[in-house]
Design a protein around this motif. Sequence first.
Motif, PDB file in Angstrom:
ATOM      1  N   ARG A 117       2.745  27.390  20.554  1.00 49.49           N
ATOM      2  CA  ARG A 117       2.908  28.618  21.343  1.00 49.49           C
ATOM      3  C   ARG A 117       2.361  29.829  20.596  1.00 49.49           C
ATOM      4  N   GLU A 118       2.677  29.928  19.302  1.00 52.55           N
ATOM      5  CA  GLU A 118       2.239  31.079  18.520  1.00 52.55           C
ATOM      6  C   GLU A 118       0.725  31.079  18.325  1.00 52.55           C
ATOM      7  N   VAL A 119       0.161  29.914  18.028  1.00 57.80           N
ATOM      8  CA  VAL A 119      -1.276  29.838  17.759  1.00 57.80           C
ATOM      9  C   VAL A 119      -2.093  30.131  19.013  1.00 57.80           C
ATOM     10  N   THR A 120      -1.665  29.570  20.138  1.00 58.73           N
ATOM     11  CA  THR A 120      -2.448  29.702  21.373  1.00 58.73           C
ATOM     12  C   THR A 120      -2.155  30.980  22.139  1.00 58.73           C
ATOM     13  N   GLY A 121      -0.999  31.603  21.864  1.00 55.98           N
ATOM     14  CA  GLY A 121      -0.625  32.798  22.608  1.00 55.98           C
ATOM     15  C   GLY A 121      -0.032  32.502  23.968  1.00 55.98           C
ATOM     16  N   LEU A 122       0.246  31.237  24.253  1.00 55.76           N
ATOM     17  CA  LEU A 122       0.852  30.870  25.535  1.00 55.76           C
ATOM     18  C   LEU A 122       2.310  31.320  25.569  1.00 55.76           C
ATOM     19  N   THR A 123       2.778  31.727  26.732  1.00 54.90           N
ATOM     20  CA  THR A 123       4.151  32.218  26.849  1.00 54.90           C
ATOM     21  C   THR A 123       5.030  31.343  27.727  1.00 54.90           C
ATOM     22  N   ASP A 124       4.445  30.669  28.706  1.00 55.61           N
ATOM     23  CA  ASP A 124       5.217  29.819  29.606  1.00 55.61           C
ATOM     24  C   ASP A 124       5.387  28.437  28.986  1.00 55.61           C
ATOM     25  N   PHE A 125       6.615  27.911  29.038  1.00 52.40           N
ATOM     26  CA  PHE A 125       6.868  26.612  28.419  1.00 52.40           C
ATOM     27  C   PHE A 125       5.989  25.517  29.012  1.00 52.40           C
TER      28      PHE A 125
ATOM     29  N   LEU B  50      -1.910  15.521  22.128  1.00 54.78           N
ATOM     30  CA  LEU B  50      -1.444  14.165  21.836  1.00 54.78           C
ATOM     31  C   LEU B  50      -2.299  13.096  22.506  1.00 54.78           C
ATOM     32  N   SER B  51      -3.014  13.468  23.566  1.00 52.68           N
ATOM     33  CA  SER B  51      -3.845  12.485  24.277  1.00 52.68           C
ATOM     34  C   SER B  51      -5.290  12.483  23.797  1.00 52.68           C
ATOM     35  N   LEU B  52      -5.635  13.380  22.855  1.00 48.18           N
ATOM     36  CA  LEU B  52      -7.010  13.414  22.364  1.00 48.18           C
ATOM     37  C   LEU B  52      -7.359  12.116  21.650  1.00 48.18           C
ATOM     38  N   PRO B  53      -8.603  11.659  21.775  1.00 47.87           N
ATOM     39  CA  PRO B  53      -9.026  10.478  21.010  1.00 47.87           C
ATOM     40  C   PRO B  53      -8.879  10.740  19.516  1.00 47.87           C
ATOM     41  N   ALA B  54      -8.568   9.702  18.780  1.00 49.49           N
ATOM     42  CA  ALA B  54      -8.351   9.847  17.338  1.00 49.49           C
ATOM     43  C   ALA B  54      -9.560  10.446  16.640  1.00 49.49           C
ATOM     44  N   SER B  55     -10.760  10.175  17.152  1.00 51.96           N
ATOM     45  CA  SER B  55     -11.972  10.687  16.509  1.00 51.96           C
ATOM     46  C   SER B  55     -12.036  12.207  16.532  1.00 51.96           C
ATOM     47  N   GLN B  56     -11.340  12.826  17.492  1.00 50.67           N
ATOM     48  CA  GLN B  56     -11.381  14.279  17.609  1.00 50.67           C
ATOM     49  C   GLN B  56     -10.320  14.973  16.766  1.00 50.67           C
ATOM     50  N   ILE B  57      -9.295  14.242  16.367  1.00 50.08           N
ATOM     51  CA  ILE B  57      -8.220  14.871  15.599  1.00 50.08           C
ATOM     52  C   ILE B  57      -7.941  14.120  14.297  1.00 50.08           C
ATOM     53  N   GLU B  58      -8.910  13.346  13.857  1.00 49.89           N
ATOM     54  CA  GLU B  58      -8.734  12.605  12.612  1.00 49.89           C
ATOM     55  C   GLU B  58      -8.500  13.580  11.458  1.00 49.89           C
ATOM     56  N   PRO B  59      -7.442  13.400  10.671  1.00 50.68           N
ATOM     57  CA  PRO B  59      -7.184  14.319   9.563  1.00 50.68           C
ATOM     58  C   PRO B  59      -8.326  14.329   8.555  1.00 50.68           C
ATOM     59  N   VAL B  60      -8.580  15.498   8.018  1.00 47.84           N
ATOM     60  CA  VAL B  60      -9.558  15.610   6.940  1.00 47.84           C
ATOM     61  C   VAL B  60      -8.992  14.910   5.713  1.00 47.84           C
TER      62      VAL B  60
ATOM     63  N   THR C 282      -1.747  16.129  11.113  1.00 47.10           N
ATOM     64  CA  THR C 282      -2.854  16.229  12.053  1.00 47.10           C
ATOM     65  C   THR C 282      -2.734  17.489  12.906  1.00 47.10           C
ATOM     66  N   VAL C 283      -1.511  17.796  13.327  1.00 49.67           N
ATOM     67  CA  VAL C 283      -1.272  19.027  14.085  1.00 49.67           C
ATOM     68  C   VAL C 283      -1.687  20.239  13.259  1.00 49.67           C
ATOM     69  N   CYS C 284      -1.294  20.242  11.995  1.00 49.74           N
ATOM     70  CA  CYS C 284      -1.610  21.384  11.133  1.00 49.74           C
ATOM     71  C   CYS C 284      -3.106  21.516  10.903  1.00 49.74           C
ATOM     72  N   ARG C 285      -3.769  20.412  10.665  1.00 43.02           N
ATOM     73  CA  ARG C 285      -5.215  20.480  10.432  1.00 43.02           C
ATOM     74  C   ARG C 285      -5.950  20.958  11.689  1.00 43.02           C
ATOM     75  N   HIS C 286      -5.369  20.678  12.850  1.00 43.16           N
ATOM     76  CA  HIS C 286      -6.003  21.076  14.102  1.00 43.16           C
ATOM     77  C   HIS C 286      -5.727  22.541  14.440  1.00 43.16           C
TER      78      HIS C 286
ATOM     79  N   LEU D 137      -3.801  24.848  12.427  1.00 47.64           N
ATOM     80  CA  LEU D 137      -3.708  25.747  11.268  1.00 47.64           C
ATOM     81  C   LEU D 137      -4.831  25.423  10.293  1.00 47.64           C
ATOM     82  N   SER D 138      -6.048  25.522  10.777  1.00 47.21           N
ATOM     83  CA  SER D 138      -7.214  25.097   9.999  1.00 47.21           C
ATOM     84  C   SER D 138      -7.477  25.975   8.786  1.00 47.21           C
ATOM     85  N   ASN D 139      -6.870  27.158   8.729  1.00 47.60           N
ATOM     86  CA  ASN D 139      -7.060  28.034   7.575  1.00 47.60           C
ATOM     87  C   ASN D 139      -6.076  27.743   6.446  1.00 47.60           C
ATOM     88  N   GLY D 140      -5.257  26.711   6.620  1.00 44.29           N
ATOM     89  CA  GLY D 140      -4.292  26.346   5.593  1.00 44.29           C
ATOM     90  C   GLY D 140      -4.743  25.138   4.797  1.00 44.29           C
ATOM     91  N   TYR D 141      -3.825  24.603   4.013  1.00 39.29           N
ATOM     92  CA  TYR D 141      -4.139  23.446   3.181  1.00 39.29           C
ATOM     93  C   TYR D 141      -2.852  22.686   2.873  1.00 39.29           C
TER      94      TYR D 141
END
Length: 346
Positions: A80-88, A99-109, A18-22, A24-28
Motif C-alpha cells: 500500500r505504501e509503495v504503490t500509493g493505493l488507498t482502497d483495500f 503472487l501470480s507472476l511467473p518466477a522468471s519475473q520475480i526471481e530474487p537477485v 522476493t517481495v522486498c527485492r521487487h 524495495l529495490s533501493n534496499g539490500y
Amino acid sequence: MAMIGRELAICLAARAETVCRHYLSNGYRSGRYWIVGDARNTPGRSMFVRLTGPATGKGAAGKWTDAATGEHGDLLDLIREVTGLTDFRDVADEARRFLSLPASQIEPVPYIKRVPARPGSPEAGRRLFSMSQPILGTLAQTYLRHRGITSLQDTGSLRFHPHCYHVPEEGGPRQTFPAMITSVTDLDGKQTGAHRTWLSPDGMDKAAITTPRRAMGDLLGHAVRFGVAGNFMAVGEGIETVLSLRCVLPAMPMMAALSAGHLAAILFPPALRRLYMLRDSDPAGGQACDRLAHRAHQAGIEAIVLSSVLTDFNDDLRRFGLSACRTMIADQLTRSDRIRYLNRSA
C-alpha cells in the motif's frame, strides 16, 4: 475480508525477500533483514523488514518497522505504501498480481556476500547498526526505563541487538550479549561509528563483564545525536546522562560525545548560537567542559554549564525524580530557553 487480507499477508511473508527485492529495490539484505530508507523505497537504513520467522505472531516474517518514524506493518501495508493505493481491494489485487507472476519475473537477485569489515572500523559500526532493530519493546528500552529514562522522542540513533559479540580485552573466548547499539554521526548525518552497551539477560543493568561499553569507528568531533541541531542545543558525555536531560527538556536537541576527551573536541553545527554543556562531577569532565567552552567562545557561541547535584544527571533523575530535576535545571537555563524548552515540557 479480514481473513482474505490475513491469508494474503501470510503468502507474501513466505516470499518476503522476493517481495522486498521487487518493491524495495533501493534496499539490500543484511542477515535476516531487508534494509531500506522507508516504506516508499527511499534509499537509506531506517527501515527493517524481517525476512525469516514464523507465519504469524511475534517475530513473523514480513513484519517491518521504520525506526525513524515508528511506522510498522506487514507486507500488505508495505505494498500500500509503495504503490500509493488507498482502497483495500486495490491493494489486495496488487498483492494477488504479484503472487501470480511467473518466477522468471520475480526471481530474487543472488545474495552476494560482502567482504568482512575490519573490526572496529566505521564500516563495521555501520553494519552493526544496520543489523540491529528498533529499540521499542526490547531489552534496551527495559534498561533505559530501569535508569528512569522513559522519554524516547527522536531516538532513531538508538537500536538493539539481541546477540552482540563481545571479545574480552584480557583475552578469552568471544561471547554474545544483548546490547544497546547507538549510531555516531557527523554534522551531515553520515554514520562514522557506533557504540555498544552490553546488557544483562533481563535488561535491568549492564552485562557483568569488565568492559560493558565500547565504541568503534571514527569518533573525534562526532556524536550520538538526539533531535535536529539548530540555534540551541546541549551536549554531554554519556548516552544515559544526555537522555536523562532529554526527559526534562525533550524538545531541546542534544548530543552525547561518549567520553570527556571527545566532548572537548565536538564539532559545532553551523547554526549553533548557544550551547549547554552537561558537566560530570569528575575532574576529567570539568576540564573537558572548560576546553569546550573556550572553543565555543572563540567561535562566537555562548556556552553555559549545566551542573548535576549528584555524579551526573542520570543519578539526579533516579534519585530525585523528573519534577525535581525540572526545578533544578530551571535556574541554569536562560529565561528565553526556560520558556522555549522547559515550560513546553511541563
